[in-house]
Write an enzyme that holds these catalytic residues in place. Structure first.
Site, short mmCIF file in Angstrom:
data_model
loop_
_atom_site.label_atom_id
_atom_site.label_comp_id
_atom_site.label_asym_id
_atom_site.label_seq_id
_atom_site.Cartn_x
_atom_site.Cartn_y
_atom_site.Cartn_z
CG ASP A 1 -12.09 -8.80 -11.54
OD1 ASP A 1 -12.94 -8.35 -10.53
OD2 ASP A 1 -11.55 -9.71 -11.71
CD GLU B 1 19.11 -4.89 4.65
OE1 GLU B 1 19.46 -5.15 3.40
OE2 GLU B 1 18.97 -5.77 5.28
#
Ligand code: GLA
Length: 729
Positions: free
Chosen positions: A534, A614
């Site tokens: 928030d 990777e």
């Protein structure tokens, strides 16, 4: 800019592109007259038409004028018990037991600069960037006074609001609700969008037209919650990313909140946003005051995308504080998903070393390094290092990590205690527990009663020992359960309704002290991922772990919902291993990187186990991010696909402020056979400029890319991704 028509008591707040207006009308009722695209001014109160409406009563001053009713007037701060039956903004139980709060205008003040709120997060601005209007209201009988604060941040079209309730009377009263924001509309043909979900699936947008009556969301969990976010949008029914009137309202608060909209009998509507009133009360003795947290509003006629960009700009410029504001957050490697609780120095060093070679900059040691903590039922509260796992303590690990060329960061969960801990054995009463009841467990742990000074001091001291570890530059401040058994030994029976809010204030106080005493630290907020994502938290923790779900496909939805209010630079996002720990889905490394790059970029896997291929991808991703981070973090964000109508792919774009550079990202869902070709229309570019794509031969005019689009090639396979880097020539 704030203009005041002193004669008619009309207050007009102008930002660059919006206008907000109120008027102290007849009988001192503070009317809301307008909020929307910028207009020149004037007095818009004639928009409010009066009629004798059955069962809508009239205040005594109106005499027998049956057309004047609080029940039908748009107002700035709705009262209770005095004739307005719609959602109240304020409720109180007065000394005589009555619950009537009838507020009337009694003055105002305008000053340059933006107000601040003691102990609470708030947008800030330089003196020349903002103005403040304070409007004073009072309930004549009880002496309850209300100060409505309005901050006007012109440059990013933000109006902030806060409320101070003062006991100006002679007797104590109990505040039962003090909303931060009440916003009335003379219309109800609006959609409400809220951001809802659950642990590991947070902030998914949901949209519906207003229907008669009250609708809304909230949290009673003591945290803003995974389930609903303290941010809501009201927009025209046909508003989309690029068109239509939209209002965004956020609460800068990390505890329980309530966001409700009422569509009333005459098709007017009212949005009320503030602290969750359920189980809340606050006693104010004469002379005392209560400050409700700040709410912030933005408005645009240019659709949801523009609304988000205004909020992002406001958060970046006026909420995120130094020293991290605008700066690149380090590319990190976190050991949690790789090791959980099972690690030793060698393993951690191995992971850190492998990541360092690929370009990572910060190693974050997650849960399990302190006390006796080999699972999530133990150890919280005992912040001494576990020397069995880490001989030489954090200091030695920090040294080793730094020798690898990485900075060092650490995970803590200071607000909690495990029953199986030294702390709990010594102070069982420090956990939130009500007399005579066994406390409810969450993730097998209890919540410390931070409203008690001695508990807060313990937490701060024990954190101090951790945070003063040499070389520590980063802390992940976690919080892994909701509040229950809300009762504090520090407060008398009549004040137990204050505990939840006092808890939030205590968290803010602790975080502020950490910021003050360790100003160099980057603090990442976390509550089981995004349970406390928030705007309040962002004031202290400029990045927040967005979700415990690191599955790239799920993350598309979570991050898209998050992007409606919060900028990419605040969104904690990591590449993790496959099959994914939460969904078991396997998504290519390239795609995982593209998705994590839409936030503060990092990795959370055992890099040692990656294949050479990777590793090469990771090296490229990190280099790419380091080169283009400022466009991702500080640029304007565009959602290219519709969050409410999922299609075969999700796409988004970031554009530099000068519109010369842009990153377009696209991720497909599951493969389908013989698919149609898609064209992706870009946004935010300069129509006059020509853009070079991915540094190659391909060039496109900006106007064509926006009007006609770019041909998306066929991407065979599930969950494929592509990125276009656009650079103007
Ligand atoms: C929470 C966090 C995770 C991890 C674990 C550790 O769930 O969100 O990222 O830190 O706690 O216990």
């Amino acid at each position: 800019m704030i203009t005041v028509d002193q004669q008619n008591l009309v207050f007009t707040l102008h930002t660059r592109r919006t206008t907000y207006q109120m008027k102290a009308g007849r009988h001192g009722v503070l009317l809301h007259t307008y909020y929307g695209p910028r207009i020149r001014g004037g007095d818009l109160s004639p928009l409010i038409q009066l009629a004798d409406r059955g069962f809508s009563p009239n205040p005594p001053e109106a005499g027998h004028d049956r057309t004047f009713s609080l029940d039908t007037l748009p107002q700035e701060y709705a009262t209770s018990g005095a004739g307005d039956f719609r959602l109240p903004s304020i409720q109180a139980e007065l000394a005589d037991g009555s619950r009537i709060v009838d507020l009337r205008f009694c003055g105002y003040m305008v000053h340059q600069g933006k107000y601040a709120l003691e102990g609470l997060p708030a947008f800030f601005a330089r003196e020349d960037e903002a103005d403040t209007l304070t409007v004073y209201l009072a309930d004549a009988v009880s002496g309850l006074r209300v100060e409505l604060l309005y901050g006007v941040l012109e440059d990013c079209d933000l109006i902030t609001r806060a409320v101070r309730v003062v006991n100006g009377g002679e007797a104590p009263f109990r505040l039962l609700q003090a909303a931060s924001l009440c916003l009335d509309f003379l219309r109800a043909d609006l959609d409400l969008i809220t951001f809802d979900g659950r642990h590991t699936m947070e902030r998914l947008p949901s949209r519906a037209p207003l229907r008669p009556g009250v609708q809304g969301v909230g949290s009673v969990r003591g945290i803003s919650s995974h389930q609903h976010n303290p941010f809501a949008v009201l927009c025209e029914g046909d508003a989309n990313e690029d068109h239509g009137l939209c209002y965004g309202a956020m609460l800068l608060y990390s505890g329980g909140f309530q966001a409700e909209v009422e569509r009333d009998q005459f098709d007017n509507s009212r949005l009320v946003l503030g602290i969750q009133p359920r189980n809340f009360s606050w006693t104010l003795d004469p002379g005392e005051s209560f400050t409700a947290p700040e709410a912030a509003l933005t408005c645009t006629a240019d659709g949801l995308g523009a609304m988000s960009r205004q909020l992002h700009r406001a958060i970046r410029r006026h909420l995120l504080r130094d020293p991290w504001a605008g700066k690149r957050h380090p590319v990190l490697i976190n050991n949690w998903e790789a090791t959980e609780f099972h690690f030793d120095l060698e393993k951690l060093e191995g992971i850190a070393g492998a990541a360092a070679q690929l370009g990572a900059e910060l190693f974050v040691l997650d849960d399990g390094w302190f006390g006796v903590r080999n699972n999530d039922r133990q150890g919280l509260g005992d912040w001494g290092v576990n020397e069995e796992k880490l001989p030489g303590g954090l200091e030695r690990l920090s040294e080793r990590v730094r020798a690898l060329g990485l900075d060092f960061g650490v995970w803590v969960e200071p607000e909690m205690v495990s029953e199986d801990s030294e702390l709990y054995r010594a102070h069982p009463d420090w956990a939130l527990t009500a007399p005579g009841r066994a406390p409810t467990r969450g993730r097998s742990q209890l919540v410390l009663d931070l409203t008690r000074t001695e508990v807060r001091e313990y937490v701060y001291r024990s954190m101090g020992q951790v945070l003063s570890c040499p070389g520590l530059v980063y802390v992940k401040w976690d919080m892994n359960r909701a509040l229950t058994d809300v009762w504090s030994a520090a407060l008398p029976a009549a004040r137990q309704g204050e505990v939840c809010h006092r808890y939030v204030l205590a968290v803010y106080e602790l975080l502020e002290r950490v910021r003050r005493d360790y100003p160099h630290l980057l603090i990442e907020g976390c509550a089981g991922g995004g349970g406390r994502f928030d705007a309040g938290m962002l004031y202290y923790t400029p990045q927040i772990w967005c979700s415990d779900n690191t599955d790239a496909l799920d993350r598309l939805g979570i991050q898209c919902g998050t992007s409606f209010a919060y900028p990419a630079g605040t969104v904690g996002a990591h590449v993790s291993a496959v099959p994914n720990g939460q969904t078991c889905r396997s998504i290519p490394m390239e795609t995982r990187g593209v998705v994590a790059m839409a936030g503060t970029f990092g990795y959370e896997l055992d890099v040692r186990r990656c294949t050479e291929e990777e590793k090469a991808v990771i090296r490229r991703q990190i280099a790419f991010f380091k080169e283009h981070w400022d466009v991702i973090q500080n640029g304007d964000a565009y959602r290219l696909t519709d969050a409410f109508r999922p299609g075969p792919f999700t796409a988004w774009q970031q554009v530099s402020a000068d519109r010369r550079r842009s990153l377009v990202s696209l991720v497909t869902g599951g493969a389908s056979s013989n698919p149609p070709f898609a064209v992706l229309r870009l946004k935010g570019l300069d129509p006059e400029l020509n853009y070079r794509i991915n540094g190659g031969e391909e060039r496109w005019p900006g106007d064509a890319l926006m009007a006609a689009g770019w041909p998306v090639p066929y991407l065979p396979g599930d969950y494929q991704a592509l990125q276009l880097w656009l650079e103007a020539e």
